[in-house]
Design a protein around this motif. Structure first.
Motif, PDB file in Angstrom:
ATOM      1  N   GLU A  61      28.740  71.082  61.207  1.00  0.00           N
ATOM      2  CA  GLU A  61      27.455  70.751  61.831  1.00  0.00           C
ATOM      3  C   GLU A  61      27.085  69.284  61.664  1.00  0.00           C
ATOM      4  N   GLY A  62      27.990  68.487  61.088  1.00  0.00           N
ATOM      5  CA  GLY A  62      27.691  67.081  60.868  1.00  0.00           C
ATOM      6  C   GLY A  62      26.775  66.849  59.691  1.00  0.00           C
ATOM      7  N   VAL A  63      26.986  67.595  58.613  1.00  0.00           N
ATOM      8  CA  VAL A  63      26.139  67.510  57.420  1.00  0.00           C
ATOM      9  C   VAL A  63      26.984  67.075  56.236  1.00  0.00           C
ATOM     10  N   VAL A  64      26.453  66.151  55.459  1.00  0.00           N
ATOM     11  CA  VAL A  64      27.046  65.725  54.191  1.00  0.00           C
ATOM     12  C   VAL A  64      26.083  66.145  53.094  1.00  0.00           C
ATOM     13  N   ALA A  65      26.583  66.867  52.086  1.00  0.00           N
ATOM     14  CA  ALA A  65      25.665  67.435  51.087  1.00  0.00           C
ATOM     15  C   ALA A  65      26.322  67.473  49.730  1.00  0.00           C
ATOM     16  N   GLY A  66      25.474  67.541  48.722  1.00  0.00           N
ATOM     17  CA  GLY A  66      25.890  67.751  47.347  1.00  0.00           C
ATOM     18  C   GLY A  66      25.273  69.027  46.824  1.00  0.00           C
ATOM     19  N   LEU A  67      26.106  69.942  46.319  1.00  0.00           N
ATOM     20  CA  LEU A  67      25.661  71.238  45.842  1.00  0.00           C
ATOM     21  C   LEU A  67      25.836  71.343  44.335  1.00  0.00           C
ATOM     22  N   SER A  68      24.984  72.149  43.733  1.00  0.00           N
ATOM     23  CA  SER A  68      25.104  72.431  42.308  1.00  0.00           C
ATOM     24  C   SER A  68      26.231  73.428  42.096  1.00  0.00           C
ATOM     25  N   ALA A  69      27.171  73.096  41.221  1.00  0.00           N
ATOM     26  CA  ALA A  69      28.301  73.993  40.963  1.00  0.00           C
ATOM     27  C   ALA A  69      27.879  75.241  40.197  1.00  0.00           C
ATOM     28  N   LYS A  70      26.737  75.204  39.540  1.00  0.00           N
ATOM     29  CA  LYS A  70      26.290  76.343  38.739  1.00  0.00           C
ATOM     30  C   LYS A  70      25.452  77.330  39.554  1.00  0.00           C
ATOM     31  N   THR A  71      24.544  76.793  40.345  1.00  0.00           N
ATOM     32  CA  THR A  71      23.611  77.661  41.072  1.00  0.00           C
ATOM     33  C   THR A  71      23.857  77.700  42.576  1.00  0.00           C
ATOM     34  N   ASP A  73      22.594  75.535  44.611  1.00  0.00           N
ATOM     35  CA  ASP A  73      21.454  74.906  45.264  1.00  0.00           C
ATOM     36  C   ASP A  73      21.857  73.580  45.898  1.00  0.00           C
ATOM     37  N   ILE A  74      21.165  73.234  46.969  1.00  0.00           N
ATOM     38  CA  ILE A  74      21.416  71.960  47.647  1.00  0.00           C
ATOM     39  C   ILE A  74      20.685  70.857  46.884  1.00  0.00           C
ATOM     40  N   LEU A  75      21.439  69.988  46.236  1.00  0.00           N
ATOM     41  CA  LEU A  75      20.838  68.890  45.487  1.00  0.00           C
ATOM     42  C   LEU A  75      20.399  67.768  46.418  1.00  0.00           C
ATOM     43  N   TRP A  76      21.204  67.479  47.414  1.00  0.00           N
ATOM     44  CA  TRP A  76      20.842  66.500  48.448  1.00  0.00           C
ATOM     45  C   TRP A  76      21.600  66.837  49.724  1.00  0.00           C
ATOM     46  N   ARG A  77      21.048  66.379  50.834  1.00  0.00           N
ATOM     47  CA  ARG A  77      21.638  66.672  52.132  1.00  0.00           C
ATOM     48  C   ARG A  77      21.332  65.550  53.105  1.00  0.00           C
ATOM     49  N   GLN A  78      22.351  65.128  53.836  1.00  0.00           N
ATOM     50  CA  GLN A  78      22.190  64.126  54.878  1.00  0.00           C
ATOM     51  C   GLN A  78      22.701  64.721  56.188  1.00  0.00           C
ATOM     52  N   VAL A  79      21.818  64.780  57.188  1.00  0.00           N
ATOM     53  CA  VAL A  79      22.177  65.305  58.502  1.00  0.00           C
ATOM     54  C   VAL A  79      22.501  64.124  59.409  1.00  0.00           C
ATOM     55  N   LEU A  80      23.729  64.066  59.888  1.00  0.00           N
ATOM     56  CA  LEU A  80      24.170  62.967  60.727  1.00  0.00           C
ATOM     57  C   LEU A  80      23.689  63.156  62.159  1.00  0.00           C
ATOM     58  N   GLU A  81      24.121  62.261  63.023  1.00  0.00           N
ATOM     59  CA  GLU A  81      23.692  62.305  64.412  1.00  0.00           C
ATOM     60  C   GLU A  81      24.189  63.582  65.084  1.00  0.00           C
ATOM     61  N   LYS A  82      23.580  63.896  66.198  1.00  0.00           N
ATOM     62  CA  LYS A  82      23.955  65.095  66.929  1.00  0.00           C
ATOM     63  C   LYS A  82      25.333  64.927  67.551  1.00  0.00           C
ATOM     64  N   SER A  83      26.032  66.041  67.740  1.00  0.00           N
ATOM     65  CA  SER A  83      27.368  66.028  68.327  1.00  0.00           C
ATOM     66  C   SER A  83      27.319  65.414  69.723  1.00  0.00           C
ATOM     67  N   PRO A  84      28.348  64.634  70.109  1.00  0.00           N
ATOM     68  CA  PRO A  84      29.602  64.373  69.395  1.00  0.00           C
ATOM     69  C   PRO A  84      29.548  63.161  68.475  1.00  0.00           C
ATOM     70  N   GLY A  86      27.914  62.693  65.809  1.00  0.00           N
ATOM     71  CA  GLY A  86      27.862  63.052  64.399  1.00  0.00           C
ATOM     72  C   GLY A  86      29.010  63.920  63.928  1.00  0.00           C
ATOM     73  N   ASP A  87      29.999  64.191  64.781  1.00  0.00           N
ATOM     74  CA  ASP A  87      31.150  65.002  64.368  1.00  0.00           C
ATOM     75  C   ASP A  87      31.949  64.259  63.307  1.00  0.00           C
ATOM     76  N   ILE A  88      32.173  64.917  62.175  1.00  0.00           N
ATOM     77  CA  ILE A  88      32.887  64.300  61.059  1.00  0.00           C
ATOM     78  C   ILE A  88      34.385  64.512  61.263  1.00  0.00           C
ATOM     79  N   LYS A  89      35.129  63.419  61.394  1.00  0.00           N
ATOM     80  CA  LYS A  89      36.566  63.493  61.614  1.00  0.00           C
ATOM     81  C   LYS A  89      37.361  63.471  60.318  1.00  0.00           C
ATOM     82  N   HIS A  90      36.821  62.805  59.319  1.00  0.00           N
ATOM     83  CA  HIS A  90      37.552  62.679  58.052  1.00  0.00           C
ATOM     84  C   HIS A  90      36.561  62.477  56.924  1.00  0.00           C
TER      85      HIS A  90
END
Length: 601
Positions: A61-71, A73-84, A86-90
């Protein structure tokens, strides 16, 4: 202007500041609504070796995020531009030792012409650096991979060669001017895959590949036991390893032998997706033809065919009425106390078509069609207009939004249908008889935002006023009263129209005040749709909006007339009722005593 008039104006101004507005107190947040945030389908994931409680991921969905390995939970989230874009290639996670203070970095490559290369802080999720790249071959399929703080851009030219460009990941500077070309006439489209750092193809009984990071572009080959059934597949988590004919091949092994990596706990299996065809039939149809099929009740009648907008027209939206809605009021009272009856046809649907035109560039046609008889009630044409188009169809009105390419803005058009001042049939509607020609009221408005979704409110009996919920590109959901969308809003106000209840003078631009945003500061990323349902109470309507996030709340278009307020003083009303009850018994007793005394006199 006299002093008395100035004083009156000041008093009127200060009194206008005392007008109460709808608001939400801080302790009411989350009491009648809730929101859940998501990240989408996983694309790449990494464990932060420095921070033990952190999982870094990117999604489709074009999202970059950091999650808690224990719970989780979304610690932070960055939503990129709309497709195409914001499509993440690598995506890659590495320790950046070239910066002044070495730190871990999450790298993402997204978009096309230009391609955006960004570096994210893995702990807090803020953007540390960014650079862009415009490709000389925007129509070519390109691949990306990173190795030793370098970023590699791979463009395969099928049946010819491979073009490789190296960049420093954090700065975007090229390692050497220009791009290197690796001769590879054996590469075939649909037969190759990038298994970092190799570009490999499976062609018949041969596996041919090239090492992209070697100095001379070393090419190797291997003969398979049987012809390759499909293109090679990469195995996530295993470096330079592919799967061909259910065999695992490690490309970095010196003997190029078929074996599993030592101490690896991977189980590789191939799952074939099969299509379930039970109960599904496909029939040949034309994209710009709408055809109705006769039923037992109308057998023998001609079938109507709608061809909208020429041979290149396509149906882009179909909107019907909610089958559970109830129309409480059959008419509208005018200023002269006469009644204008609604054209309430339950078989009416709205169909929008889009076509290209040599003169007007884009054309949108909206048709109101009776699906039983095929009768076209009304057709509207919008020239120099294009999507995205969203429609809401309810009772006797239709609301739809589109983009006006001529003036470059989003507009909303509303339509109301009336039978006139004489109602044809007040009991049961029949499309088999000659339908009355409705009176059409229409108006267009400007909305200063991009519309992503639209839906009308609905209640049990239909007594409550209907509002239109509009999902905007900002993540807000605006509750737009029908009084602002009313197509009967007079452009030039007359005395009789001014007396008509609920009619507001026409203003082209629709206001978007903050108090009409039902999700206040709970923005919904990439709204895809809004659904409404009755709540059991006539005053309230349940609302669920979904996209990348999900939000649920309730709205009351006509206020909560069947609910008591939260601060209602139950103790005071109980004391008052008890006092009235006691007083009634005391007065009754005194009245009976008085009557007895008067009887003995």
């Amino acid at each position: 202007m006299s002093r008395e008039n100035v004083l009156l104006l000041k008093i009127a101004f200060f009194l206008s500041l005392l007008v109460s507005v709808c608001c939400l107190y801080e302790d009411q947040i989350g009491k009648f609504d809730w929101r859940r945030s998501f990240v989408g389908k996983l694309q790449d994931g990494f464990f932060d070796s420095v921070g033990n409680d952190l999982i870094l991921m990117t999604s489709e969905e074009g999202v970059v995020a950091g999650l808690s390995a224990k719970t989780g939970d979304i610690l932070w989230r960055q939503v990129l531009e709309k497709s195409p874009r914001g499509d993440i290639k690598h995506a890659a996670f590495y320790m950046d030792t070239q910066s002044v203070t070495p730190q871990s970095t999450l790298l993402t490559v997204s978009g096309q012409t230009p391609t955006l290369i960004r570096g994210w802080n893995p702990t807090e999720g803020f953007l540390m650096w960014e650079w862009s790249l415009t490709s000389h071959y925007p129509d070519r399929d390109d691949l990306w991979f990173s190795e030793n703080l370098m970023l590699y851009h791979v463009i395969p030219f099928w049946d010819s060669h491979i073009e490789l460009t190296q960049y420093y990941a954090s700065t975007g500077q090229q390692l050497k001017p220009g791009s290197s070309k690796i001769s590879a006439a054996w590469i075939k489209k649909g037969k190759c895959v990038l298994a970092v750092p190799f570009f490999v193809c499976a062609i018949e009984t041969q596996v041919i590949g090239v090492n992209l990071i070697s100095e001379n572009g070393q090419i190797f080959s291997k003969t398979l036991l049987k012809p390759a059934q499909s293109a090679p597949r990469i195995i996530p988590g295993l470096r330079a390893t592919i799967l061909v004919n259910d065999e695992v091949i490690n490309l970095e092994d010196s003997g190029f032998s078929l074996k599993m990596l030592p101490n690896s706990r991977w189980f590789v299996s191939e799952v074939e997706n099969r299509r379930r065809s039970q109960g599904i039939r496909q029939r040949d149809c034309h994209p710009n033809v709408i055809q109705g099929f006769p039923s037992a009740q109308i057998r023998g009648q001609d079938v109507e065919v709608l061809e909208g907008g020429g041979s290149n027209a396509q149906v882009i939206q179909v909107a019907g009425k909610n089958p559970i809605e109830h129309v409480h009021s059959q008419g509208r009272v005018l200023s002269d106390r006469s009644v204008l009856y609604k054209y309430v046809n339950p078989n009416l649907i709205a169909i929008a078509t889009f076509s290209l035109d040599a003169i007007h560039k884009y054309v949108i046609n909206v048709h109101l069609i009776d699906v039983v008889s095929g009768y076209i009630v009304q057709s509207l044409t919008h020239r120099r207009a294009k999507g995205p188009l969203h429609m809401v169809h309810s009772e006797n009105w239709l609301v739809y939004s589109y983009y006006n390419d001529k003036v470059r803005r989003t507009e909303i058009t509303t339509i109301e249908l009336y039978e006139g001042k004489i109602q044809t049939n007040s009991t049961v509607w029949s499309s088999l008889t000659t339908p009355p020609v409705p009176k059409i009221e229409r108006q267009s408005y400007i909305i200063p935002a991009n519309v992503f979704a639209m839906k009308e409110t609905i209640t049990e009996k239909g007594i409550t006023n209907k509002d239109v919920l509009i999902g905007l590109s900002t993540g807000a959901i605006v509750e737009m009263p029908w009084a602002l969308l009313d197509p009967r809003r007079p452009v030039t106000t007359t005395q009789n129209q001014a007396r008509e209840e609920g009619v507001i003078p026409y203003i082209p631009e629709l206001p978007l005040p903050s108090e009409q945003v039902i999700n206040y500061n709970q923005s919904i990323a990439r709204i895809r749709g809004i659904y409404t349902a009755p709540s059991g109470l006539e005053s309230t309507c349940l609302v669920i909006a979904h996209g990348l996030d999900m939000f649920v709340t309730r709205v009351a278009p006509s206020k909560t007339f069947d609910l008591l307020k939260e601060d209602f003083d139950y103790f005071l009303i109980s004391i008052v009722l008890l006092g009235l009850t006691v007083a009634s018994y005391v007065v009754k007793h005194l009245a009976s005593r008085k009557a007895i005394k008067q009887a003995w006199k």
